[in-house]
Design an enzyme around this catalytic site. Structure first.
Site, PDB file in Angstrom:
ATOM      1  N   ARG A 234       0.864  -1.179   0.000  1.00 37.02           N
ATOM      2  CA  ARG A 234       0.000   0.000   0.000  1.00 37.02           C
ATOM      3  C   ARG A 234       0.903   1.233   0.000  1.00 37.02           C
ATOM      4  O   ARG A 234       1.970   1.223   0.639  1.00 37.02           O
ATOM      5  CB  ARG A 234      -0.891   0.038   1.248  1.00 37.02           C
ATOM      6  N   ASP A 258       3.872   0.001  -7.241  1.00 33.79           N
ATOM      7  CA  ASP A 258       2.570  -0.308  -7.838  1.00 33.79           C
ATOM      8  C   ASP A 258       1.471   0.430  -7.095  1.00 33.79           C
ATOM      9  O   ASP A 258       0.307   0.369  -7.489  1.00 33.79           O
ATOM     10  CB  ASP A 258       2.308  -1.826  -7.790  1.00 33.79           C
ATOM     11  N   GLU A 263      -2.784   7.868  -4.318  1.00 38.02           N
ATOM     12  CA  GLU A 263      -3.224   7.345  -5.625  1.00 38.02           C
ATOM     13  C   GLU A 263      -4.710   7.553  -5.896  1.00 38.02           C
ATOM     14  O   GLU A 263      -5.148   7.520  -7.042  1.00 38.02           O
ATOM     15  CB  GLU A 263      -2.883   5.856  -5.750  1.00 38.02           C
ATOM     16  N   HIS A 295      -1.355   0.411  -9.713  1.00 41.30           N
ATOM     17  CA  HIS A 295      -2.082  -0.568  -8.902  1.00 41.30           C
ATOM     18  C   HIS A 295      -2.612  -1.703  -9.793  1.00 41.30           C
ATOM     19  O   HIS A 295      -3.803  -2.016  -9.788  1.00 41.30           O
ATOM     20  CB  HIS A 295      -3.222   0.101  -8.130  1.00 41.30           C
TER      21      HIS A 295
END
Ligand code: NAD
Length: 328
Positions: A234, A258, A263, A295
């Site tokens: 995360r 990622d 985000e 993500h």
């Protein structure tokens, strides 16, 4: 049961419609993210189905509960975006998908390591421009390198399995060490020792108050010069301004993300015709040794199929007054 879906894309619909053929729920898909402004769209739906960047704070949950929602079905493993205390107080059931494909995320983690190390993204662009020079593309052998895994649950264990196959030495830190990892030869060390010993650090813990910003300026200062850091966990596991300072000084040699702490509102959207307003994120994209994927680590056919099946099973169990075992 009528289920209002937030943050849906065409791929969600395809997999959920297919899985729903055998179940017959009434699925109402919305593209909007769940926010205080959009929660009214779920009025009278007994179940609401949400993804990782939907907002499930106390204000939204109160509104949903007063509009007769009783089940929050998460299409994710992580649940750091849900105010569970408020949900409990309001009598809302929250169910998640505890595992869909740990392989998907573990394999993407290794994809980031390999792409950064061998600079695949740079050689792809170069060759298409007719530039076949090798300068600037020098990598290192993964064989014999030390990889530090923070978190050895389902995903961390998957990464350990792949990297021990590559001949890496794997060290790990977890509050609950995994016997499977120990049997593979993974050595558990303190977090400080992990920072000090690792050539590559990869994060696989949930986001909690204890793990938030676990990689900060202090942690970075203990790492090997030129360390590679990978985060498919995360975003807020990393203090991004501290990582940018580490990249500028060269202490961080490679960064593969990622997930990003801000985000929400950015990832999962096509913003290619917009100006990015987040200056921290924009700075990250300027480094030649940073890869950001939006993500997508979970994004395989197998994972989407499993997410749809488990989410709909959670909804069916709730409708029939049973426990699915996936309640939080
Ligand atoms: P898991 O529950 O199987 O494993 C988590 C591990 O973290 C456990 O072994 C636990 O003991 C450990 N842990 C918890 N708190 C800790 C702490 N304070 N310090 C050290 N270790 C701690 O979960 P998983 O399926 O392996 O997933 C890990 C995380 O990956 C999820 O919580 C989610 O945030 C993230 N994730 C990301 C994606 C993606 O697409 N990028 C997809 C799925 C999951």
């Amino acid at each position: 049961m009528l289920v209002t879906f937030f943050s849906t894309h065409s791929f969600d619909r395809a997999f959920f419609d297919d899985a729903n053929r055998r179940r017959g729920h009434d699925l109402h898909y919305l593209e909007a993210r769940l926010t205080p402004a959009t929660c009214v769209l779920a009025r009278d739906a007994p179940a609401v189905c949400v993804f990782v960047n939907d907002q499930l704070g106390a204000d939204v949950l109160e509104r949903l509960a007063s509009d007769r929602t009783r089940l929050i079905a998460l299409r994710s493993t992580g649940f750091n975006h849900v105010d569970l205390k408020a949900a409990r107080k309001l009598g809302l059931t929250v169910a998640r998908v505890p595992a869909y494909s740990p392989h998907a995320v573990a394999e993407h983690t290794v994809a980031l390591i390999l792409a950064l190390n061998r600079k695949i993204y740079r050689s792809y662009a170069r060759v298409r421009e007719g530039n076949f020079a090798l300068d600037g593309l020098l990598g290192f052998d993964l064989h014999g390198r030390t990889v530090g895994l923070v978190g050895t649950g389902k995903i961390g264990t998957g990464v350990a399995r792949i990297l021990t196959g590559f001949g890496c030495r794997v060290v790990a830190y977890d509050i609950a060490p995994s016997p499977e990892c120990q049997a593979m030869g993974v050595t558990y060390v303190s977090l400080n020792d992990l920072w000090v010993q690792s050539d590559i650090v990869s994060l696989h813990t949930p986001l909690t108050p204890e793990t938030r910003h676990m990689i900060d300026a202090r942690a970075i200062s203990q790492m090997k010069p030129g360390v590679m850091i990978i985060n498919t966990g995360r975003g807020a596991l990393i203090d991004t301004p501290a990582a940018i300072a580490g990249l500028k000084s060269g202490r961080i040699g490679y960064l593969g993300l990622d997930v990003y702490e801000e985000e929400e509102g950015l990832f999962f959207e096509d913003l290619s015709s917009h100006i990015i307003q987040d200056d921290v994120f924009a700075r990250l994209l300027t480094f030649p040794n940073v890869i950001v994927t939006a993500h997508q680590a979970f994004f395989t056919r197998e994972a989407l199929r499993a997410i749809a099946e488990t989410t709909l099973d959670n909804i069916t169990a709730f409708e029939e007054g049973r426990r699915s075992g996936n309640e939080l």
